[in-house]
Design an enzyme around this catalytic site. Structure first.
Site, PDB file in Angstrom:
ATOM      1  N   ASN A 590       0.364  -1.456   0.213  1.00 52.53           N
ATOM      2  CA  ASN A 590      -0.202  -0.080   0.007  1.00 52.53           C
ATOM      3  C   ASN A 590       0.754   1.278  -0.118  1.00 52.53           C
ATOM      4  OD1 ASN A 590       0.891  -0.621   2.273  1.00 52.53           O
ATOM      5  ND2 ASN A 590      -0.843   1.111   3.135  1.00 52.53           N
ATOM      6  N   CYS A 592       2.433   3.018   2.287  1.00 54.20           N
ATOM      7  CA  CYS A 592       2.729   3.249   2.888  1.00 54.20           C
ATOM      8  C   CYS A 592       4.058   1.313   3.618  1.00 54.20           C
ATOM      9  CB  CYS A 592       2.462   3.327   4.211  1.00 54.20           C
ATOM     10  SG  CYS A 592       2.012   4.915   4.830  1.00 54.20           S
ATOM     11  N   GLU A 594       2.932  -1.877   4.711  1.00 53.30           N
ATOM     12  CA  GLU A 594       2.787  -2.630   5.371  1.00 53.30           C
ATOM     13  C   GLU A 594       1.536  -3.711   4.927  1.00 53.30           C
ATOM     14  OE1 GLU A 594      -0.657   1.289   6.673  1.00 53.30           O
ATOM     15  OE2 GLU A 594       1.640   0.258   5.746  1.00 53.30           O
TER      16      GLU A 594
END
Length: 974
Positions: A590, A592, A594
């Protein structure tokens, strides 16, 4: 209607005319303009030409008036004056008042920092002489003195009338703000604030003066951040309570009775204004109001409360009419809206988030209880290889971003530059032009006006456009083929990393020639890729390019260092360890890095729903309180699961995916704070072990909670066939990665301490409510709200200025200050040392070695400790973690070793690279390179960065400011 800051006014009738000697004659100034309080009390517009004149006189007095000197003086004075003006504009962007002494202090500071020490000394002596003259005059004056210490100050009301400032109430506010806090001085705040007040001041400026006075003391005593927050609350209470017609003003203790009234009035007003869901009226508002704890308002730091006020509180026509505890209850009510006992659950949820033990992610905080409750954090999409599908994906990006979703796009299927287009008998322009459109869409749709739109594009390393993809963030080249605002990430197969380790060649393809590579991983990918390589060598596949794998790897690292992108993430561990590999492939992460959920171009946009445990709140007496942690996670997982059913979906394919698989992402924040509480250095084996043990506990309790929810509510629909259904938990799935990669290319710890056998049986028999349960997000903004270090990050700096959408905030490490105070080492010299050394204690000789080890900043912790800790966590996590890598003195060799180690230790993804060489903090010029950091027993040779000066000269230093590029607090995801 009164919405101004209600700091306090006497109830006497409006007064005009002369009042006391403190009354000012205010010059006409434009709204928002800065004003200066002169020593006689008059207020005049800020005029930087007067600063120029004063400094010019000082320079001429020292250097004389020759033509050469005059030219240099003019240029120097203009530059320094601009710096001073910029400083005040930055401090007070909306205007305000400055005392004449503050301006003169800033002149001294700028002269010293610029190296004009003789002029600065002359200026200081001039000020001291005139201060003595004024003091002598004041002792002989016969003018009548005011009756009280500060006299009568008239406050300008919104209706144009004036009332006397209620000094009793002002003192009460300050004393309440200091309650329970050590080493804060109410009188110092009062004196500093009153110095900036004058008759005719507005109510809002009275509160501003209190807040600014307290915040300037934060760098000397961290507890002043709580004082500042509590003083700011007076403005918030006045604004909200008057709008709700509850009262015009209230002190902190009065809120014990007023909060219940405020909640009921708020819910009714919010529904009336069509901002809140009418279903909230079905709750027992009296019962919920009585559950609000006004004392929890005292937990906020200044940064935390200001962030809530600026960006989270619901508003109408610019008026924020939420208060902190009302805000948390609104969020809790929204999450409990479909529970059987809505009131009991709302109170349970409220108690958890308002205690700061756990915090929901930003979209949940934004939208819970509203008419469009878009509560999910992250969306992952796969972009198909046709024009209709590409623009459909960009449209989906816009709709998801509008309601505060972070986006991860898999662009690998889109054919490369030069590929044949059958429909037009032409050739493709490749993936890059479409990425430019996606970039501009993210800029245009800025998450409902609340924060920047954010998207990350992923591309597999075998894509023929990958070399151009690496350069998307460069500032040179054709700007039509650049994406300056969008994040990018490499989606790297294990086979490529093996080729790098073995220094072999690597072949690039266009996806339309090798369509199945996109959906393959592990041994299947390797076999098929080798087949395609053979076809390329025989000419059967014409559009292909062979490169040296090590050269491409070096270019990846070079661009990462130069532009910060693309990030490096690993395809195979994300898929081989995915619990959901029976129903799809993980094609990207995604925004970021994670989230690792499967997507398809046709009917599934993956969705994840995030929240984070505050690890620091679960350290009791220097140990992890596992009983408290278990209770926190049990409630938190229920809240996260509720998000899936309550969530507003702007795109049907996202609803379809979320309903089928029900993934959630339980994360952590405050890891560094937890280490401080346990007296562990981040760069230590003990810290690595704690990362392992704490994540094991979180994993165990999160899986257990989801399984118990499955028993109550039913397992998610695609549970059968998942790794869960086979009794394969995250700690077990790591064996699949070891087998596929071969022990030659992986080194991971597989130890455990808890009773996993019984949990495996529970999961197999009772099922899981959620396909995925854990993911460690950055938590930048929610960590600000709760006042702890973000996510799993080490301390950025022990003293710095943080800039975000709410302004600039001095951040000082309270644990360090406490330890230095206990050893009688905290003083003005130490503050200046920290400023000069950019928040580092390593070069300050009088700081003991044990504290130097404990308080290493992010760049002083070797990257291997970050990777080792992340590796220990990763074995417990069914998704991934946002892992920033900090590298001091970054070089190609250091980057190569670090990222190879990340892959070798089984990490699924990495996030930002933070290289010290890019830091733009600013040092002051002080009297030696070590300032006063040298030991008392000897002397140090001044460094080249700070020429030696005479010891008698004054010293000054600015707090280091983290720029937007290097400040690790990316605010896009949480």
């Amino acid at each position: 209607m009164q919405t101004e800051t209600q700091v306090g006014t006497e109830s006497s009738a409006p007064t005009t005319g002369a009042v006391t000697s403190r009354e000012s004659h205010i010059s006409a100034t434009a709204p928002g303009q800065m004003r200066v309080i002169k020593r006689n009390g008059t207020v005049v517009p800020f005029d930087d030409s007067k600063i120029s004149v004063a400094m010019t006189k000082a320079f001429l007095a020292v250097e004389g008036g020759t033509a050469a000197a005059s030219s240099r003086i003019r240029e120097t004075v203009n530059s320094l004056t601009s710096q001073i003006s910029a400083t005040f504009n930055r401090r007070m962007p909306s205007g305000g008042t400055i005392h004449i002494e503050d301006i003169q202090d800033q002149v001294e500071l700028v002269l010293m920092r610029s190296g004009e020490h003789k002029v600065a000394r002359d200026y200081v002596l001039y000020r001291e002489e005139h201060a003595r003259i004024r003091a002598a005059k004041s002792t002989t004056t016969t003018e009548p003195q005011p009756d009280s210490e500060y006299g009568t100050i008239m406050v300008l009301m919104p209706d144009g009338s004036q009332q006397a400032l209620n000094m009793v109430r002002v003192r009460t506010l300050i004393e309440e703000a200091c309650e329970g806090l050590a080493e804060v001085d109410p009188e110092e705040i009062l004196q500093g604030a009153m110095r900036n007040l004058y008759s005719g001041v507005s109510l809002d400026d009275v509160n501003t003066s209190l807040v600014i006075t307290a915040r300037t003391l934060v760098e000397n005593e961290p507890n002043y951040t709580y004082v500042t927050s509590r003083l700011l609350l007076d403005k918030l209470r006045a604004e909200a309570l008057s709008f709700l017609n509850v009262t015009e003003q209230a002190t902190h203790h009065e809120m014990a009775e007023l909060y219940p009234q405020a909640l009921a009035a708020y819910i009714n007003k919010g529904v009336e204004l069509e901002l809140l869901d009418p279903k909230l009226l079905e709750f027992d508002l009296e019962k919920l109001g009585n559950a609000l704890d006004h004392n929890r308002d005292d937990q906020f730091t200044y940064l935390g409360l200001q962030t809530l006020y600026d960006r989270y509180f619901i508003h109408c026509d610019g008026v924020r009419f939420e208060l902190p505890q009302v805000f948390f209850m609104r969020v809790a009510m929204g999450l409990a809206i479909e529970e059987d006992d809505i009131n009991a659950r709302a109170i349970e949820f409220y108690k958890l988030i308002s205690s700061f033990d756990y915090m929901s992610s930003t979209p949940t905080l934004f939208n819970s209880g509203t008419l469009r409750p878009q509560l999910s954090s992250c969306y992952l999409t796969t972009v198909p290889d046709d024009l209709h599908g590409i623009y459909g994906a960009i449209r989906d990006n816009a709709m998801l971003s509008k309601f505060a979703g972070g986006l991860g796009n898999d662009w690998t299927p889109v054919r490369s530059l030069g590929a044949y287009i059958k429909g037009t008998n032409g050739k493709s322009q490749g993936v890059v032009p479409f990425l430019k459109v996606a970039n501009d869409t993210a800029v245009a749709v800025n998450q409902g006006g609340k924060r920047k739109g954010a998207v990350c594009a992923y591309l597999e390393t075998w894509h023929l456009d990958v070399e151009e993809f690496l350069e998307l963030r460069k500032n040179t080249g054709d700007d039509r083929r650049r994406t300056h605002d969008m994040n990018t990430a490499n989606w790297v197969p294990d086979l490529f990393m093996k080729r790098v380790f073995e220094d072999k060649e690597w072949t690039l393809f266009s996806p339309h020639d090798v369509p199945d590579l996109h959906d393959l991983y592990g041994e299947a990918f390797e076999a098929r890729y080798n087949e395609y390589e053979a076809k390329a060598q025989t000419g059967e596949i014409k559009l292909a390019k062979t490169v040296r794998a090590l050269d491409l790897w070096r270019k990846m690292l070079g661009m990462l260092f130069e532009t910060g992108h693309p990030w490096i993430t690993f395809k195979d561990p994300c898929n081989l360890r995915s619990p959901q590999q029976h129903v799809g492939v993980v094609h990207s992460s995604n925004l970021c890095t994670e989230i690792t959920l499967n997507t398809t171009a046709d009917d599934e946009i993956a969705v994840c729903n995030l929240g984070s445990v505050n690890l620091a709140q679960h350290i009791v007496d220097g140990k992890l309180d596992t009983d408290k942690l278990k209770a926190t996670i049990k409630t938190a997982v229920r809240m996260l699961d509720n998000v899936i059913d309550i969530n507003y979906y702007s795109v049907d394919t996202a609803k379809n995916s979320n309903a089928k698989h029900r993934p959630v992402g339980m994360g952590v924040m405050g890891f560094q704070d937890a280490l401080y509480k346990m007296r562990l250095s981040y760069a230590s084996d003990e810290a690595v072990q704690f990362a392992d043990n704490s994540m094991e506990a979180i994993s165990y309790y999160a899986i257990e909670a989801s399984s118990k929810l499955a028993e109550e509510r039913g397992a998610y629909s695609t549970f059968d066939g998942s790794l869960w259904s086979q009794g394969i938990l995250p700690i077990d799935s790591i064996q699949k990665l070891i087998k596929a990669r071969g022990e030659k290319f992986i080194e991971v710890d597989t130890s455990s301490t808890l009773d996993w056998d019984s949990l495996r049986e529970t999961v197999k028999t009772k099922g899981m409510r959620n396909s995925n349960v854990m993911a460690i997000a950055p938590t930048a903004t929610i960590a600000n709200i709760t006042g702890v270090s973000q996510s799993i990050e080490p301390t950025y700096q022990n003293l710095y200025v943080k800039s975000n959408l709410s302004g600039e905030f001095t951040v000082v490490n309270p644990y360090l200050v406490r330890d230095l105070k206990e050893r009688d080492l905290w003083d003005t010299v130490m503050v200046n040392d920290l400023k000069y050394y950019e928040g580092s204690v390593q070069a300050i000789d009088r700081v003991p070695e044990d504290l130097k080890a404990l308080y290493r900043n992010a760049f002083e912790v070797e990257p291997r400790w970050l990777v080792d800790s992340a590796s220990r966590r990763q074995k417990w996590i069914d998704q991934a973690q946002s892992l920033n890598l900090y590298i001091s003195g970054a070089s190609g060799k250091k980057l190569d070793i670090t990222y190879r180690m990340a892959w070798f230790r089984g990490l699924k993804t990495t996030y930002y690279l933070r290289a010290l060489a890019a830091t733009t903090t600013e040092k002051s010029t002080v009297n030696t390179g070590n300032l006063n950091a040298v030991s008392s027993g000897g002397s140090e040779t001044p460094s080249a960065a700070a020429p030696a000066q005479e010891a008698a000269e004054p010293q000054a230093a600015e707090v280091p400011k983290a720029c937007s590029l290097d400040d690790p607090d990316c605010e896009a995801c949480q």
